[in-house]
Motif scaffolding. Structure first.
Motif, PDB file in Angstrom:
ATOM      1  N   PHE A 137       0.743  -1.050   0.050  1.00 46.73           N
ATOM      2  CA  PHE A 137      -0.054   0.031  -0.039  1.00 46.73           C
ATOM      3  C   PHE A 137       0.868   1.356  -0.237  1.00 46.73           C
ATOM      4  N   ARG A 138       0.430   2.334  -0.661  1.00 43.89           N
ATOM      5  CA  ARG A 138       0.926   3.710  -0.422  1.00 43.89           C
ATOM      6  C   ARG A 138      -0.237   4.375  -0.307  1.00 43.89           C
ATOM      7  N   CYS A 139       0.029   5.703   0.617  1.00 37.88           N
ATOM      8  CA  CYS A 139      -0.962   6.692   0.858  1.00 37.88           C
ATOM      9  C   CYS A 139      -1.149   7.822  -0.097  1.00 37.88           C
ATOM     10  N   ASP A 140      -2.261   8.088  -0.337  1.00 33.58           N
ATOM     11  CA  ASP A 140      -2.630   9.327  -1.278  1.00 33.58           C
ATOM     12  C   ASP A 140      -2.463  10.709  -0.524  1.00 33.58           C
ATOM     13  N   PRO A 141      -2.656  11.770  -1.122  1.00 39.07           N
ATOM     14  CA  PRO A 141      -2.011  12.936  -0.568  1.00 39.07           C
ATOM     15  C   PRO A 141      -3.133  13.184   0.745  1.00 39.07           C
ATOM     16  N   SER A 142      -4.262  12.595   0.857  1.00 32.60           N
ATOM     17  CA  SER A 142      -5.097  12.713   2.071  1.00 32.60           C
ATOM     18  C   SER A 142      -4.922  11.700   3.079  1.00 32.60           C
ATOM     19  N   GLY A 143      -3.873  10.925   2.856  1.00 33.69           N
ATOM     20  CA  GLY A 143      -3.527   9.793   3.727  1.00 33.69           C
ATOM     21  C   GLY A 143      -4.064   8.649   3.911  1.00 33.69           C
ATOM     22  N   GLU A 144      -5.018   8.286   2.467  1.00 30.86           N
ATOM     23  CA  GLU A 144      -5.741   6.990   2.449  1.00 30.86           C
ATOM     24  C   GLU A 144      -5.013   6.118   1.995  1.00 30.86           C
ATOM     25  N   PRO A 145      -4.959   4.893   2.266  1.00 29.72           N
ATOM     26  CA  PRO A 145      -3.923   3.809   1.772  1.00 29.72           C
ATOM     27  C   PRO A 145      -4.667   3.314   0.464  1.00 29.72           C
ATOM     28  N   MET A 146      -3.830   3.218  -0.497  1.00 29.24           N
ATOM     29  CA  MET A 146      -4.057   2.521  -1.800  1.00 29.24           C
ATOM     30  C   MET A 146      -3.440   1.448  -2.195  1.00 29.24           C
ATOM     31  N   CYS A 147      -4.025   0.464  -2.585  1.00 30.51           N
ATOM     32  CA  CYS A 147      -3.216  -1.030  -2.912  1.00 30.51           C
ATOM     33  C   CYS A 147      -2.374  -0.899  -4.312  1.00 30.51           C
ATOM     34  N   LEU A 148      -1.152  -1.234  -4.234  1.00 31.69           N
ATOM     35  CA  LEU A 148      -0.424  -1.078  -5.502  1.00 31.69           C
ATOM     36  C   LEU A 148      -0.319  -2.525  -6.235  1.00 31.69           C
ATOM     37  N   GLU A 149      -0.218  -3.583  -5.085  1.00 28.19           N
ATOM     38  CA  GLU A 149      -0.111  -4.768  -5.664  1.00 28.19           C
ATOM     39  C   GLU A 149      -0.293  -5.987  -4.451  1.00 28.19           C
ATOM     40  N   THR A 150      -0.457  -7.201  -4.950  1.00 29.13           N
ATOM     41  CA  THR A 150      -0.524  -8.320  -4.327  1.00 29.13           C
ATOM     42  C   THR A 150       0.373  -9.383  -4.570  1.00 29.13           C
ATOM     43  N   ASN A 151       1.615  -9.844  -3.874  1.00 29.69           N
ATOM     44  CA  ASN A 151       2.444 -10.527  -4.394  1.00 29.69           C
ATOM     45  C   ASN A 151       2.296 -11.938  -3.887  1.00 29.69           C
ATOM     46  N   ALA A 152       2.403 -12.844  -4.824  1.00 31.54           N
ATOM     47  CA  ALA A 152       2.111 -14.408  -4.689  1.00 31.54           C
ATOM     48  C   ALA A 152       3.139 -15.243  -3.966  1.00 31.54           C
ATOM     49  N   LEU A 153       4.223 -14.743  -4.375  1.00 30.11           N
ATOM     50  CA  LEU A 153       5.705 -15.115  -3.837  1.00 30.11           C
ATOM     51  C   LEU A 153       6.525 -14.303  -3.344  1.00 30.11           C
ATOM     52  N   PRO A 154       6.276 -13.513  -2.433  1.00 29.47           N
ATOM     53  CA  PRO A 154       7.142 -12.282  -2.076  1.00 29.47           C
ATOM     54  C   PRO A 154       8.567 -12.928  -1.366  1.00 29.47           C
ATOM     55  N   GLY A 155       9.451 -12.032  -1.478  1.00 31.51           N
ATOM     56  CA  GLY A 155      10.923 -12.410  -1.201  1.00 31.51           C
ATOM     57  C   GLY A 155      10.984 -13.289   0.060  1.00 31.51           C
ATOM     58  N   LEU A 156      11.903 -14.141   0.256  1.00 29.70           N
ATOM     59  CA  LEU A 156      12.142 -14.953   1.672  1.00 29.70           C
ATOM     60  C   LEU A 156      13.647 -14.766   2.035  1.00 29.70           C
ATOM     61  N   THR A 157      14.236 -13.731   1.571  1.00 32.39           N
ATOM     62  CA  THR A 157      15.693 -13.301   2.168  1.00 32.39           C
ATOM     63  C   THR A 157      15.648 -13.086   3.494  1.00 32.39           C
ATOM     64  N   ALA A 158      16.803 -13.266   4.239  1.00 31.81           N
ATOM     65  CA  ALA A 158      16.609 -12.777   5.882  1.00 31.81           C
ATOM     66  C   ALA A 158      16.112 -11.463   6.004  1.00 31.81           C
ATOM     67  N   GLY A 159      16.412 -10.636   4.977  1.00 26.53           N
ATOM     68  CA  GLY A 159      15.923  -9.105   5.138  1.00 26.53           C
ATOM     69  C   GLY A 159      14.605  -8.697   4.423  1.00 26.53           C
ATOM     70  N   SER A 160      13.969  -9.570   3.966  1.00 28.13           N
ATOM     71  CA  SER A 160      12.834  -9.444   3.027  1.00 28.13           C
ATOM     72  C   SER A 160      11.656  -9.026   3.913  1.00 28.13           C
ATOM     73  N   LEU A 161      10.604  -8.471   3.420  1.00 23.49           N
ATOM     74  CA  LEU A 161       9.483  -7.831   4.291  1.00 23.49           C
ATOM     75  C   LEU A 161       8.597  -8.948   4.928  1.00 23.49           C
ATOM     76  N   VAL A 162       8.186 -10.111   4.444  1.00 23.96           N
ATOM     77  CA  VAL A 162       7.707 -10.978   5.051  1.00 23.96           C
ATOM     78  C   VAL A 162       8.357 -11.522   6.299  1.00 23.96           C
ATOM     79  N   PRO A 163       9.560 -11.929   6.211  1.00 22.16           N
ATOM     80  CA  PRO A 163      10.301 -12.230   7.525  1.00 22.16           C
ATOM     81  C   PRO A 163      10.227 -11.248   8.598  1.00 22.16           C
ATOM     82  N   ARG A 164      10.234 -10.019   7.908  1.00 24.20           N
ATOM     83  CA  ARG A 164      10.285  -8.659   8.900  1.00 24.20           C
ATOM     84  C   ARG A 164       8.756  -8.725   9.869  1.00 24.20           C
TER      85      ARG A 164
END
Length: 345
Positions: A296-323
């Motif tokens: 998600f990223r927020c528009d100028p009013s602060g509302e979250p807008m969906c950018l995309e959905t990832n089916a196999l997101p990264g799984l490196t130690a520093g990736s977002l799902v492990p975080r």
């Protein structure tokens, strides 16, 4: 269990996938599984194994730039041959589970999943139909918008065509836009465009290929991501950027961004994004045995807008799902074991 990890592959995320594969292998070995690490696009596909608990797997670093696309057809040829016959396919059929650590390209658009489904091989993550639905950003956003998930206005554009669509010109005239491939991952080739001359320069750079671009307004607000593991939604991660967009280099170079989990936001706002991520997960056909990550990223009013959905997101130690998993109190091996358990229950 006897687990074969598929990583590497033919996409622009090949290096990320190799790093994910090595991280997953260490976690599975720690949990007592036997592991074979396979890159189906490599000249010698078996990278390591059979490995048993106590064996050592080297860490793989991700470079600053994605690999060149010049050898992609050769990688695809090897990958298709490996997954449709011969010793690699027999290795997959002999495993109790195939762990997909592939990202992008055939590993995430449903190709590999369809081949494994036809071969009767059990694997982690979503099936071929859900992967295909999520992979094309334009079609996925149409599905998400119909399901009540807020998405930005978007225009599809193929730079190889002679004319820039009027819709793209209108978006650029109204303010900065983001132009990115309609089907790619790891924020490869994401560009902020501020003017029509800059758009023309971008078109000249990508015109030689048949790349279809998605153009949408640049959203100036905060950026977040939410992972869904089966039926469980993880805490919100905020991505604090020092660059205009969260591109490939920012994702994989240490210190380029700050990722905060749980995000320092009101509980109601976090809950709203978690519910939107769950809705996106379900709308695209991800079942209770799959996992996903919605950005998600927020528009100028602060509302979250969906950018995309990832089916196999990264799984490196520093990736977002492990975080996000760490924010929920899970260790990295906990996360990997949960993904295994989703596929075997």
């Amino acid at each position: 269990m006897r687990v074969v990890i598929l990583c590497g592959g033919e996409s622009s995320e090949r290096d990320v996938s190799l790093a994910s594969g090595s991280s997953v292998a260490r976690a599975l070995l720690e949990r007592g599984h036997d592991v074979v690490l396979v890159d189906p696009a490599a000249a010698v596909p078996v990278l390591a194994g059979p490995l048993r608990p106590g064996d050592v797997v080297d860490r793989i670093a991700v470079g600053k730039e994605p690999p060149s696309s010049s050898g992609r057809e050769r990688l695809r040829s090897r990958m298709h041959a490996a997954l449709t016959g011969g010793p690699v396919l027999e290795l997959l059929r002999g495993a109790e589970l195939v762990f997909l650590a592939l990202h992008g390209g055939w590993g995430e658009d449903g190709h590999v999943q369809a081949l494994l489904e036809m071969a009767g091989v059990r694997f982690t993550g979503a099936g071929s139909a859900a992967c295909a639905a999520a992979w094309h950003k334009g079609r996925a956003q149409a599905v998400l918008g119909a399901a009540g998930v807020p998405v930005a206005e978007r225009v599809l554009w193929r730079p190889a065509a002679d004319e820039v669509p009027q819709g793209v010109k209108r978006l650029v005239a109204a303010g900065p836009v983001v132009a990115k491939p309609v089907a790619d991952g790891s924020s490869v080739s994401v560009h902020r465009v501020d003017s029509l001359p800059q758009l023309a320069q971008l078109a000249a750079e990508v015109r030689s290929g048949e790349v279809e671009m998605l153009v949408e307004p640049f959203l100036p607000g905060r950026e977040f991501t939410v992972a869904v593991i089966g039926d469980e939604v993880l805490p919100v991660v905020e991505i604090e950027l020092t660059t205009p967009v969260f591109d490939y280099a920012a994702k994989y170079q240490p210190g380029a961004v700050s990722e905060v989990c749980p995000a320092r936001i009101p509980a109601e706002f976090a809950g709203r994004m978690q519910e939107l991520a769950r809705r996106a997960h379900q709308a695209l056909g991800f079942g209770s045995a799959a996992y996903s990550r919605t950005d998600f990223r927020c528009d100028p009013s602060g509302e979250p807008m969906c950018l995309e959905t990832n089916a196999l997101p990264g799984l490196t130690a520093g990736s977002l799902v492990p975080r996000a998993a760490a924010g929920a109190g899970w260790t990295y091996p906990d996360l990997i074991q949960r993904l295994v358990d989703l596929s075997t229950r």
